[in-house]
Scaffold this motif. Sequence first.
Motif: not given
Length: 115
Positions: A48-50, A55-59
């Motif tokens: 889940k953390l990965v 997702e954070t990196h993509r945003r």
Amino acid sequence: MDFALLEAKYGFVAPPTVLQSLQRDAIQGKADMFQEDIYEKPMIELDKLVEKQRETHRRMLEQLLMVEQSHKQALFKLEDEKRNHGEFMKKSDEFTNLLEQERERSVNQSPRANY
């Protein structure tokens, strides 16, 4: 052996008693045929953390792309303003020169200029 884990599970840490308890649990475990994988839950949390990090990196990349586009637009606008200002100054200089020429002509043609 992780004595803290044993104490948390069994309530005591004395090795002989712990070994007896482990043997007892092994016998009971064979009867149940179900043994919880102690790594399963942490691995699920890690997955889940990965995924959250991805997702954070993509945003973050999307935001950087938007900032880059805004920066390019600002540079284009500044270049356009610089060019317009240059054209305005050139026209202003030409107009000033025409006014000076007209003034000189009018001064030379006036009757007072002969005196």
